[in-house]
Design an enzyme around this catalytic site. Structure first.
Site, mmCIF file in Angstrom:
data_model
loop_
_atom_site.group_PDB
_atom_site.id
_atom_site.type_symbol
_atom_site.label_atom_id
_atom_site.label_comp_id
_atom_site.label_asym_id
_atom_site.label_seq_id
_atom_site.Cartn_x
_atom_site.Cartn_y
_atom_site.Cartn_z
ATOM 1 N N GLY A 298 26.081 -11.229 161.817
ATOM 2 C CA GLY A 298 26.089 -12.687 162.344
ATOM 3 C C GLY A 298 26.943 -13.467 161.736
ATOM 4 O O GLY A 298 26.583 -14.706 161.523
ATOM 5 N N ASN B 9 29.933 -14.400 162.774
ATOM 6 C CA ASN B 9 30.415 -15.394 163.632
ATOM 7 C C ASN B 9 29.274 -16.127 164.076
ATOM 8 O O ASN B 9 29.706 -17.562 164.434
ATOM 9 C CB ASN B 9 31.061 -14.659 165.198
ATOM 10 C CG ASN B 9 32.360 -14.115 164.840
ATOM 11 O OD1 ASN B 9 33.448 -14.858 164.615
ATOM 12 N ND2 ASN B 9 32.477 -12.782 164.351
ATOM 13 N N ILE C 299 27.270 -3.189 176.365
ATOM 14 C CA ILE C 299 28.353 -3.691 177.412
ATOM 15 C C ILE C 299 27.415 -4.626 178.337
ATOM 16 O O ILE C 299 26.300 -4.061 178.739
ATOM 17 C CB ILE C 299 28.751 -2.381 178.364
ATOM 18 C CG1 ILE C 299 29.884 -1.582 177.023
ATOM 19 C CG2 ILE C 299 29.415 -2.650 179.535
ATOM 20 C CD1 ILE C 299 30.138 -0.413 177.716
ATOM 21 N N ASN D 291 33.482 -13.933 174.549
ATOM 22 C CA ASN D 291 33.465 -12.874 173.557
ATOM 23 C C ASN D 291 34.462 -13.133 172.615
ATOM 24 O O ASN D 291 35.429 -13.698 172.844
ATOM 25 C CB ASN D 291 33.348 -11.630 174.320
ATOM 26 C CG ASN D 291 33.241 -10.150 173.238
ATOM 27 O OD1 ASN D 291 32.409 -10.308 172.523
ATOM 28 N ND2 ASN D 291 34.248 -9.394 173.408
ATOM 29 N N HIS E 186 36.932 -10.568 169.956
ATOM 30 C CA HIS E 186 37.178 -9.179 169.610
ATOM 31 C C HIS E 186 38.147 -9.182 168.508
ATOM 32 O O HIS E 186 39.229 -10.113 168.449
ATOM 33 C CB HIS E 186 37.777 -8.627 170.813
ATOM 34 C CG HIS E 186 38.116 -7.229 170.763
ATOM 35 N ND1 HIS E 186 37.252 -6.326 170.729
ATOM 36 C CD2 HIS E 186 39.355 -6.597 170.594
ATOM 37 C CE1 HIS E 186 37.760 -5.004 170.615
ATOM 38 N NE2 HIS E 186 39.105 -5.246 170.401
ATOM 39 N N GLN F 220 40.185 -15.296 160.885
ATOM 40 C CA GLN F 220 40.622 -15.994 162.150
ATOM 41 C C GLN F 220 39.461 -15.966 163.216
ATOM 42 O O GLN F 220 39.703 -16.910 163.996
ATOM 43 C CB GLN F 220 41.901 -14.932 162.642
ATOM 44 C CG GLN F 220 42.876 -15.051 161.672
ATOM 45 C CD GLN F 220 43.453 -16.342 161.164
ATOM 46 O OE1 GLN F 220 43.596 -17.351 162.018
ATOM 47 N NE2 GLN F 220 43.484 -16.639 159.654
ATOM 48 N N GLU F 221 38.642 -14.901 163.479
ATOM 49 C CA GLU F 221 37.418 -14.868 164.186
ATOM 50 C C GLU F 221 36.899 -16.300 164.213
ATOM 51 O O GLU F 221 36.447 -16.966 164.917
ATOM 52 C CB GLU F 221 36.746 -13.817 164.290
ATOM 53 C CG GLU F 221 37.280 -12.500 164.506
ATOM 54 C CD GLU F 221 36.587 -11.066 164.604
ATOM 55 O OE1 GLU F 221 35.203 -11.438 164.862
ATOM 56 O OE2 GLU F 221 36.843 -10.273 164.298
HETATM 57 C C1 GRF Z 1 33.416 -8.972 164.798
HETATM 58 O O1 GRF Z 1 34.483 -8.423 164.334
HETATM 59 C C2 GRF Z 1 33.637 -9.389 166.233
HETATM 60 O O2 GRF Z 1 34.885 -9.355 166.641
HETATM 61 C C3 GRF Z 1 33.219 -7.788 166.842
HETATM 62 O O3 GRF Z 1 32.016 -7.505 165.846
HETATM 63 C C4 GRF Z 1 32.093 -8.119 164.671
HETATM 64 C C5 GRF Z 1 30.855 -8.828 164.489
HETATM 65 O O4 GRF Z 1 30.689 -9.492 163.405
HETATM 66 N N1 GRF Z 1 32.930 -7.563 168.113
HETATM 67 P P1 GRF Z 1 29.478 -10.651 163.103
HETATM 68 O O5 GRF Z 1 28.402 -9.947 163.457
HETATM 69 O O6 GRF Z 1 29.794 -11.889 163.734
HETATM 70 O O7 GRF Z 1 29.706 -10.839 161.282
#
Ligand code: GRF
Length: 203
Positions: A11, A13, A91, A106, A108, A172-173
């Site tokens: 978690g 993000n 998915i 989403n 990625h 960056q995310e």
């Molecule tokens: C991130 O790298 C995201 O892009 C991918 O899974 C990872 C999730 O990380 N889909 P977190 O659970 O948000 O730390």
């Protein structure tokens, strides 16, 4: 914007989005965090921030559509209008997409359409890519596919490992996911076919 976040794991993000909301960089109410895994660390993080959590364990459902129907029900019960997948390892089907048209997002860890699917950082290293990055996109019926809201480039270093590269991509995310969601919240996004106009303003 009434946000619901779907997670499966740590978690980070989710944490970045929570930070953006509390610093008023993202005008959203986080109504609910849903995990398909009861042991996802992100659930505890959400609870610490006073965000309601629900576990919908995918192992209890025969078909993906049945699982998605249960997820849609809890999202609707919490008045969610926008769904952010954040490290969600399932998915999604049309059942979820039709319930929130144009409002499922989403993140990625690659510059889509390069390196969709699992282990995107490993794929970039194995391919010998010199630049990879992060993508935030609207979700369609294909995996890691759909109109792109934001991207950030990350150079691959000669001495990168999968872990070191993943860590720089993750930074960056965390930067672009809240920015992209804020664009949606402002209604600043127009989707024209595959192209999104009026997306994240680059600085
Ligand atoms: C991130 O790298 C995201 O892009 C991918 O899974 C990872 C999730 O990380 N889909 P977190 O659970 O948000 O730390």
């Amino acid at each position: 914007m009434n946000l619901g976040i779907l997670i499966s794991g740590r978690g980070s993000n989710l944490e970045a989005i929570l930070g953006a909301i509390s610093e008023e960089r993202l005008a959203a109410h986080l109504r609910l965090v849903v995990s398909n895994r009861p042991d996802a660390a992100g659930l505890e993080l959400a609870r610490r921030h006073g965000v309601p959590t629900v576990v919908v364990d995918h192992r209890e459902f025969g078909a993906r559509e049945h699982f998605d129907r249960a997820v849609v029900e809890v999202l609707r019960a919490h008045e969610v209008d926008t769904v952010a997948l954040a490290g969600f390892d399932r998915i999604v089907t049309v059942v979820l997409l039709d319930a929130f048209p144009g409002r499922v997002v989403n993140v990625h860890p690659a510059l889509l359409p390069a390196f969709p699917g699992l282990h995107a950082q490993r794929q970039a290293l194995q391919y010998g890519a010199k630049i990879t990055g992060a993508t935030v996109h609207l979700v369609d019926e294909e995996m890691d596919h759909g109109p792109i809201l934001a991207q950030a480039a990350v150079p691959v270093r000669d001495d990168d490992t999968e872990e070191s590269l993943a860590a720089r991509i993750l930074e960056q995310e965390h930067r672009i996911y809240p920015l992209a969601l804020q664009c949606l919240a402002e209604g600043a996004v127009r989707v024209c076919g595959r192209r999104v106009r009026g997306g994240v303003p680059w600085k």
